[in-house]
Design a protein around this motif. Structure first.
Motif: not given
Length: 441
Positions: A344-356
């Motif tokens: 589910k998370i990977a579907a957005f593309g890791v380069d467009k996700i910001k983790f905190f």
């Protein structure tokens, strides 16, 4: 100027009572295996004021009695699934800081200074099964003050377990006994261990990550007064009309500020550590040994500049925390459960996700740890690995301090965010550079 830390005695401390043969093997859970790639380091600073005499021989004796309660801590790693509770003991180091008083250290303290006070490197490059589970270094300053530093192998203890260990130790040192109930449990039924697990590769990978990122992250210490935290709780009312907890309110405030500073990301994910002990059926002892925790995540989709507020995030944070139950963990741990979540998370593309990542120690009274010397004037979980995240600690006056690690570019934007800065009572730079404490210290 560098600290002059002179080691004058290194001893091996064994349990006061031998561990029964029937308890020889302590089973590691899968979470223990994952976490067991480094040591958690904590430092407690004590003044020498008044009648509080710092008796280090007494401290060593009470440590021996504590090891009889938390007997796996005195053992050694037997294999990737087991600690052999063989009573080989822990390191107890005595050191003198010959060129500084505590007040001097607080004035010029750097991360490198903090490392010198530890008994060993918390991020070793190579896994050594003969290495003790615990190292203690008692640093005596010229003024008579003490910095008590501990390094405990993460594979055997999370924050709650460390809290149980040090509270038992301090109670025994005060002559009040300690260690009621069964504080050594078997968590493998909840988190079955991975077979043929080898600690070598993840140990070196974790060490390389921390050491390769030294200097690449800007770290600062932000202090929030109790009154400000209470105002946040009043403002960020939850959808069910209840007030959020102090940690929920501050987490929402910090996450909102970080999102505003990272507007290029499409999805923002906040990672939180949740203690499972009281959420299981039947529940575990509140401070039992092991890593009885789970990661949970809150998500926010970017809808353009100015679209995020702490009030809009606090409900997501509460929902993420409350969903972590024994049943939920069982579903995630079931075959395919974690894979589905990751897809589910990977579907957005890791380069467009910001983790905190937020790690809170506010639920544990480390700032009140009294060995008979009075409460510490400062407590710190050594912050060598704070990257795109924040560590939260209670202050002695009921406030919360947050050590935040961000890239210099994002930290620069955060520093200019008026919505953020107006709530902060104290800001101090912390790098391998300077790490100052508020003037009250």
């Amino acid at each position: 100027m560098a600290l002059k830390v002179e080691i004058h005695l290194k001893e091996n401390v064994r349990p006061f009572s031998p561990t029964p043969h029937s308890l020889r093997n302590y089973k590691l859970s899968q979470i223990d295996q994952i976490e067991g790639t480094n040591y958690t380091s904590m430092l407690f600073f004590y003044n020498s004021a008044g009648a509080h005499h710092h008796d280090y021989d007494e401290l060593k004796q009470s440590l021996s009695k504590t090891l009889s309660v938390f007997y796996p801590v005195a053992g050694r790693v037997k294999d990737g699934m087991t600690i052999e509770c063989n009573d080989e003991g822990v390191d107890f180091v005595r050191a003198n800081v010959t060129n500084y008083d505590l007040s001097d250290l607080f004035r010029i303290c750097t991360v490198d200074h903090l490392r010198q006070l530890l008994p060993f490197d918390p991020y070793p490059m190579d896994f050594d099964p003969s290495q003790p589970m615990l190292g203690v270094q008692v640093n005596k300053f010229r003024c008579g003050g003490t910095a008590l530093a501990i390094c405990i192998w993460h594979g055997v203890a999370d924050a709650a377990a460390i809290g149980g260990f040090v509270q038992t130790w301090s109670a025994i040192n005060r002559g009040e006994g300690g260690g009621g109930g069964n504080l050594v449990v078997d968590a493998t039924a909840i988190f079955p261990p991975a077979l043929n697990f080898d600690f070598s590769a993840p140990t070196s990978a974790a060490a390389r990550l921390v050491k390769s990122n030294q200097g690449k992250y800007s770290k600062k210490r932000f202090v929030f007064r109790k009154e400000e935290i209470e105002r946040m709780r009043d403002e960020y009312i939850l959808p069910d009309r209840r007030r959020p907890s102090s940690v929920e309110a501050l987490s929402a405030f910090l996450w909102a500020a970080v999102i505003r500073a990272n507007q290029n990301a499409k999805m923002h994910i906040l990672i939180l550590f949740t203690d499972l002990r009281k959420r299981l059926n039947p529940p575990f002892q509140s401070m039992c040994l092991g890593n009885i925790l789970y990661l949970t995540a809150a998500r926010w989709m970017s809808d353009g500049p100015g679209g995020v507020t702490a009030h809009s995030l606090v409900g997501k944070i509460r929902e993420a925390i409350m969903k972590v139950t024994g049943e939920h963990v069982s579903k995630i741990e079931a075959p395919g459960g974690l894979t589905t979540e990751m897809e589910k998370i990977a579907a957005f593309g890791v380069d467009k996700i910001k983790f905190f990542i937020i790690s809170s120690l506010c639920g544990f009274p480390f700032h009140e740890l009294n060995f008979g010397w009075g409460k510490p004037i400062w407590f710190l979980a050594a912050p060598f690995n704070v990257m795109d995240g924040a560590n939260l600690y209670k202050t002695g006056d009921g406030g919360i301090e947050a050590i935040i690690g961000l890239t210099p570019q994002v930290m620069s934007i955060l520093n200019k965010d008026k919505k953020f800065i107006v709530r902060v009572s104290c800001i101090r730079t912390m790098t391998s550079e300077l790490f100052n404490l508020p003037s009250k210290y």
